[in-house]
Motif scaffolding. Structure first.
Motif, mmCIF file in Angstrom:
data_model
loop_
_atom_site.group_PDB
_atom_site.id
_atom_site.type_symbol
_atom_site.label_atom_id
_atom_site.label_comp_id
_atom_site.label_asym_id
_atom_site.label_seq_id
_atom_site.Cartn_x
_atom_site.Cartn_y
_atom_site.Cartn_z
ATOM 1 N N ARG A 141 1.474 -1.358 -0.032
ATOM 2 C CA ARG A 141 -0.120 0.085 0.156
ATOM 3 C C ARG A 141 0.820 1.608 -0.119
ATOM 4 N NH1 ARG A 141 -2.630 -3.098 3.989
ATOM 5 N NH2 ARG A 141 -1.788 -1.734 5.964
ATOM 6 N N GLY A 142 1.780 1.350 0.627
ATOM 7 C CA GLY A 142 3.294 2.388 0.722
ATOM 8 C C GLY A 142 3.583 2.103 -0.397
ATOM 9 N N HIS A 143 3.553 2.083 -1.420
ATOM 10 C CA HIS A 143 4.421 1.841 -2.483
ATOM 11 C C HIS A 143 3.374 2.268 -3.714
ATOM 12 C CE1 HIS A 143 5.396 0.896 -6.706
ATOM 13 N NE2 HIS A 143 6.121 0.783 -6.528
ATOM 14 N N GLN A 144 2.058 2.314 -3.639
ATOM 15 C CA GLN A 144 0.635 2.878 -4.316
ATOM 16 C C GLN A 144 0.898 4.364 -3.096
ATOM 17 O OE1 GLN A 144 -2.454 0.277 -3.769
ATOM 18 N NE2 GLN A 144 -1.090 -1.483 -4.171
ATOM 19 N N VAL A 145 1.247 4.164 -2.361
ATOM 20 C CA VAL A 145 1.044 5.997 -1.805
ATOM 21 C C VAL A 145 2.311 7.045 -2.601
ATOM 22 C CG1 VAL A 145 1.366 7.715 -0.686
ATOM 23 C CG2 VAL A 145 0.053 5.969 -0.136
ATOM 24 N N LYS A 170 0.764 20.219 2.114
ATOM 25 C CA LYS A 170 0.103 18.867 2.788
ATOM 26 C C LYS A 170 0.245 18.176 1.184
ATOM 27 C CE LYS A 170 -3.132 17.405 5.745
ATOM 28 N NZ LYS A 170 -4.421 18.035 7.189
ATOM 29 N N MET A 171 0.577 16.996 1.293
ATOM 30 C CA MET A 171 -0.202 15.931 0.225
ATOM 31 C C MET A 171 -0.823 14.946 0.011
ATOM 32 S SD MET A 171 1.725 16.667 -2.322
ATOM 33 C CE MET A 171 1.401 16.470 -3.616
ATOM 34 N N LEU A 172 -1.094 14.866 1.606
ATOM 35 C CA LEU A 172 -2.060 13.742 2.107
ATOM 36 C C LEU A 172 -3.367 14.428 2.722
ATOM 37 C CD1 LEU A 172 0.554 11.385 3.680
ATOM 38 C CD2 LEU A 172 -0.191 11.434 1.238
ATOM 39 N N ALA A 173 -4.145 13.473 2.090
ATOM 40 C CA ALA A 173 -5.823 13.871 2.352
ATOM 41 C C ALA A 173 -6.250 12.421 2.373
ATOM 42 C CB ALA A 173 -6.231 14.722 1.627
ATOM 43 N N ASP A 174 -7.553 12.470 2.593
ATOM 44 C CA ASP A 174 -8.575 11.094 3.126
ATOM 45 C C ASP A 174 -8.743 10.781 1.881
ATOM 46 O OD1 ASP A 174 -7.945 11.456 5.900
ATOM 47 O OD2 ASP A 174 -10.273 12.359 5.960
ATOM 48 N N GLU A 175 -8.748 10.008 1.283
ATOM 49 C CA GLU A 175 -9.210 9.284 -0.134
ATOM 50 C C GLU A 175 -8.197 9.939 -1.521
ATOM 51 O OE1 GLU A 175 -11.213 7.251 -0.403
ATOM 52 O OE2 GLU A 175 -11.897 6.994 1.989
ATOM 53 N N GLY A 176 -6.833 10.237 -0.749
ATOM 54 C CA GLY A 176 -6.255 10.170 -1.536
ATOM 55 C C GLY A 176 -5.662 9.536 -3.016
ATOM 56 N N THR A 177 -5.878 8.925 -2.006
ATOM 57 C CA THR A 177 -4.664 6.683 -2.708
ATOM 58 C C THR A 177 -5.333 6.149 -3.269
ATOM 59 O OG1 THR A 177 -2.922 7.316 -1.999
ATOM 60 C CG2 THR A 177 -3.100 5.626 -2.757
ATOM 61 N N GLU A 178 -5.383 5.079 -4.360
ATOM 62 C CA GLU A 178 -7.027 4.082 -4.059
ATOM 63 C C GLU A 178 -6.278 2.454 -3.973
ATOM 64 O OE1 GLU A 178 -9.388 2.941 -7.427
ATOM 65 O OE2 GLU A 178 -8.521 4.497 -7.856
ATOM 66 N N ALA A 191 -4.493 9.241 7.746
ATOM 67 C CA ALA A 191 -3.090 8.904 8.839
ATOM 68 C C ALA A 191 -2.950 7.560 8.120
ATOM 69 C CB ALA A 191 -3.404 8.389 10.696
ATOM 70 N N GLN A 192 -3.826 6.343 8.114
ATOM 71 C CA GLN A 192 -3.561 5.322 7.463
ATOM 72 C C GLN A 192 -2.520 5.178 6.076
ATOM 73 O OE1 GLN A 192 -4.668 2.042 8.319
ATOM 74 N NE2 GLN A 192 -3.223 1.644 6.813
ATOM 75 N N GLN A 193 -1.809 6.313 4.810
ATOM 76 C CA GLN A 193 -1.506 6.799 3.868
ATOM 77 C C GLN A 193 -0.190 7.547 4.326
ATOM 78 O OE1 GLN A 193 -3.209 9.516 0.404
ATOM 79 N NE2 GLN A 193 -4.553 9.426 2.430
ATOM 80 N N ALA A 194 -0.180 7.923 5.551
ATOM 81 C CA ALA A 194 1.004 8.652 6.067
ATOM 82 C C ALA A 194 2.018 7.133 6.639
ATOM 83 C CB ALA A 194 0.948 8.985 6.982
ATOM 84 N N LYS A 195 1.375 5.625 7.144
ATOM 85 C CA LYS A 195 1.414 4.789 7.589
ATOM 86 C C LYS A 195 2.861 3.958 6.367
ATOM 87 C CE LYS A 195 0.323 0.612 10.036
ATOM 88 N NZ LYS A 195 0.973 -0.117 8.694
ATOM 89 N N ASP A 196 1.799 3.567 5.466
ATOM 90 C CA ASP A 196 1.901 2.807 4.905
ATOM 91 C C ASP A 196 3.000 3.275 3.687
ATOM 92 O OD1 ASP A 196 -0.214 1.187 4.906
ATOM 93 O OD2 ASP A 196 -1.701 1.691 3.954
ATOM 94 N N VAL A 197 3.450 4.604 3.383
ATOM 95 C CA VAL A 197 3.989 5.483 2.854
ATOM 96 C C VAL A 197 5.487 5.136 3.975
ATOM 97 C CG1 VAL A 197 3.931 7.210 3.363
ATOM 98 C CG2 VAL A 197 5.086 6.610 1.016
#
Length: 327
Positions: free
Chosen positions: A114-118, A248-256, A266-272
């Motif tokens: 998931r982090g690679h996808q972010v 600021k680059m991360l936002a809710d539903e900013g990655t599929e 927070a999930q995107q920050a953790k994964d990346v």
């Protein structure tokens, strides 16, 4: 004290002299005079004692005030030093419970995927990971077929060919992940003079590693009163100096996500962050696994050596030596 003794001696001398001359009235006055002098001296001694006690109290109060002033000064200096350190090095990031921090723990490979996808959908527009090749993703986050398909979607400049010219070809597993800019000058020109760093070793190059990256990604906020941020910069207390050029680059539903995980900020920050931690140490899991194997083998060697030592020395230590002195 000397004055009291002198008065007593003088009184006795006068009394003896007057008794010799037969004058009585004066003898009746002198004892009262001596008593009054002694009373005056006693009062003076009491006043002197009270003054000494008051002076001692004032001395202790003075010492206490100096000590309190010293403690307050030390506390103020410590707070000032802490504020200076935070303004220079940024706010210290909290410690988060990462899955791979234990002695026998490994990376969360689903989080790495998931982090690679972010990274692909958010970070790759400005940042590179030059130390990671497509082949490194095989068996870690994707299958070989998935990585081959991913690499085939990009065009790589290669050459020279038979005519000495460069040419474009589809990507291969041996190719590194594509860079957003050809060189540093192009990166600075596209970002207003700021250079987006390569993220291959970012968790090793920054103090507190993964905690810093995670806190930085979620640390954007409005500047406090009295803090002025010039145009083109953004306030983030975890960044040294507090002003960062990256918005600021991360936002809710900013990655599929392809596994259906809810893409919260927070999930995107953790994964990346997990992906970048793996990028800095791709051998992390293999190293720990090798360490476990070595510990197991060395434990067997130790037990074998201990058993052999007891088997070899037991008959020697239990042997009884008898000395026949007669023969």
């Amino acid at each position: 004290m000397l004055r009291s003794k002198s008065l007593a001696i003088l009184a006795r001398t006068l009394k003896q002299g007057i008794e010799g001359t037969g004058v009585a009235p004066v003898c009746q006055v002198l004892p009262g005079t001596v008593a009054e002098a002694q009373s005056v001296h006693t009062s003076a001694a009491a006043i002197s004692t009270d003054a000494q006690k008051a002076g001692t109290s004032r001395s202790w109060l003075k010492r206490g005030g100096i000590a309190a002033l010293g403690v307050a000064s030390a506390a103020g200096f410590g707070a000032y030093a802490l504020a200076e350190e935070e303004s220079e090095h940024g706010l210290h990031a909290p410690d988060y419970p990462w899955n791979h921090e234990g002695y026998f723990s490994s990376y969360d490979h689903a989080s790495i995927r998931r982090g690679h996808q972010v990274y692909q959908q958010v970070c790759a527009a400005c940042h590179s990971v030059q130390q990671i090749h497509f082949r490194n993703l095989v068996g870690v986050a994707y299958t070989e077929d998935e990585v081959k398909e991913m690499a085939g979607e990009i065009e790589v400049t290669d050459g020279p060919n038979e005519e000495g010219e460069d040419y474009e070809r589809p990507g291969r597993l041996a190719d590194p992940l594509p860079r957003p800019y050809r060189n540093e000058e192009a990166a600075r020109y596209a970002n207003g003079g700021a250079y987006p760093p390569d993220l291959s070793l970012i968790t090793k190059a920054r103090h507190n590693g993964a905690n810093y990256v995670f806190a930085l990604l979620l640390g954007y906020r409005e500047p406090p009163a009295g803090v002025h941020i010039r145009e083109g910069l953004y306030y983030n207390p975890y960044f040294p100096g507090g002003a960062i050029a990256m918005p600021k680059m991360l936002a809710d539903e900013g990655t599929e996500y392809d596994d259906g995980t809810a893409a919260t900020e927070a999930q995107q920050a953790k994964d990346v962050t997990a992906f970048l931690s793996w990028a800095a140490e791709p051998e992390h899991d293999d190293r720990k696994l090798m360490g476990v194997k070595w510990i197991f083998v060395l434990s067997l060697v130790f037990l074998t050596a201990a058993y052999y030592k007891r088997w070899k020395w037991a008959p020697i230590k239990s042997r009884r030596v008898v000395v026949d002195a007669l023969n």
